[in-house]
Write an enzyme that holds these catalytic residues in place. Structure first.
Site: not given
Ligand SMILES: NC(=O)c1ccc[n+]([C@@H]2O[C@H](COP(=O)([O-])OP(=O)(O)OC[C@H]3O[C@@H](n4cnc5c(N)ncnc54)[C@H](OP(=O)(O)O)[C@@H]3O)[C@@H](O)[C@H]2O)c1
Length: 279
Positions: A141, A154
């Site tokens: 990120s 984070y």
């Molecule tokens: N969305 C954004 O704007 C954004 C921006 C910058 C970076 N990112 C990065 O992109 C990636 C995806 O983010 P997202 O926005 O799609 O997040 P999200 O919708 O909250 O999804 C997070 C995923 O991680 C899994 N997860 C969380 N804790 C876990 C654990 N202890 N064990 C196994 N799985 C786990 C969740 O599954 P369960 O809860 O089912 O375990 C879910 O599938 C992340 O690395 C995030 O930091 C996102």
């Protein structure tokens, strides 16, 4: 069962961006292993991918537990023989203030966002080196670089993931195992940012955000073209990231002007545990 097709293990495939990545890897012809804690969601996605002709397996996993990670690796190798691509996508942030979370909560953020990807890589790397091929894609990120509010643990973890990728790539690329980092700005259509906006009734602007499909495309490009880093942001992302490093005041000014400071203040108020009790 063993196959000769390549296998991609995608973490965080139960919702958000991970679902886009998993669908895109399956469409590209990979066998896909889906890992996250929510068994029902990843099993539903595995069914969907199988119905489209892909080989897919769901492995309910808590990535923050070593034994669960080991079980994930064993299940993947039992089903597909080997893992060729790891997409360390699982991650996220509870959107609370650093001082208001217990140390254990801060440590958990770090564990999920950087230690789990490192440990999963550590478990699968020996097999990749034996076969002389493999690719690790880490989803990071811009949070640390832009100084995004209330993301101390984070941001540290996501910046750590960039450093990890850089050194891993340098050390093992000559032996056939490469690594790439995908650095995300704000993502719309799916994921934590979009979900938080929906929850608070805020519009997710098209300007300044990128679609989740762009992340999935970046992951495939990183593997196919062996790119060290792809920044998924509108405009010249890598230049912007470099400028944010050069001028520390730029990120906070952008956050103020774009209203991110005020929005994130609302978000952390919204995330405060019921009863106002903090850690
Ligand atoms: N969305 C954004 O704007 C954004 C921006 C910058 C970076 N990112 C990065 O992109 C990636 C995806 O983010 P997202 O926005 O799609 O997040 P999200 O919708 O909250 O999804 C997070 C995923 O991680 C899994 N997860 C969380 N804790 C876990 C654990 N202890 N064990 C196994 N799985 C786990 C969740 O599954 P369960 O809860 O089912 O375990 C879910 O599938 C992340 O690395 C995030 O930091 C996102």
């Amino acid at each position: 069962m063993t196959t000769t097709a390549e296998t991609a293990l995608v973490t965080g495939a139960s919702r958000g961006i991970g679902q886009y990545i998993a669908r895109s890897m399956a469409k590209a012809g990979y066998n896909v292993v889906l890992a996250s804690r929510s068994a029902t969601a990843i099993e539903a996605l595995a069914d969907e991918l199988r119905s489209k002709g892909a080989a897919a397996m769901a492995v309910p996993t808590d990535l923050t537990h070593a034994d669960s990670l080991e079980a994930l690796v064993a299940a993947s190798e039992r089903e597909f023989g080997h893992v060729d691509v790891i997409v360390n996508n699982a991650g996220g942030d509870p959107q609370r203030e650093f001082d208001q979370m217990s140390w254990a909560e801060n440590e958990q953020i770090f564990r999920l966002n950087v230690l789990a990807p490192m440990q999963l890589t550590h478990l699968l790397l020996p097999g990749m080196l034996r076969r002389g091929r493999g690719h690790i894609v880490n989803v990071s990120s811009i949070a640390g670089r832009v100084g995004f509010p209330y993301t101390e643990a984070y941001a540290a973890a996501k910046d750590g993931l960039i450093g990890f990728t850089r050194v891993l790539r340098g050390d093992y690329r000559g032996r056939g195992v490469s690594a790439s980092v995908i650095v995300l700005g704000a993502i719309r259509d799916a994921g934590q940012g979009q979900r938080t906006s929906d929850e608070l009734g805020l519009a997710m602007p098209r300007f300044g955000t990128s679609p989740a499909s762009a992340v999935a495309a970046a992951v495939l490009t990183a593997v196919r073209k062996d790119r060290p880093e792809i920044v998924v942001m509108p405009g010249p992302g890598r230049l912007m990231k470099a400028l944010l490093d050069l001028f520390w005041g730029l990120g906070p000014s952008m956050n103020r002007m774009a209203g991110a400071d005020a929005t994130m203040r609302r978000v952390i108020e919204h995330r405060k545990p019921a009863g106002g009790e903090e850690a």
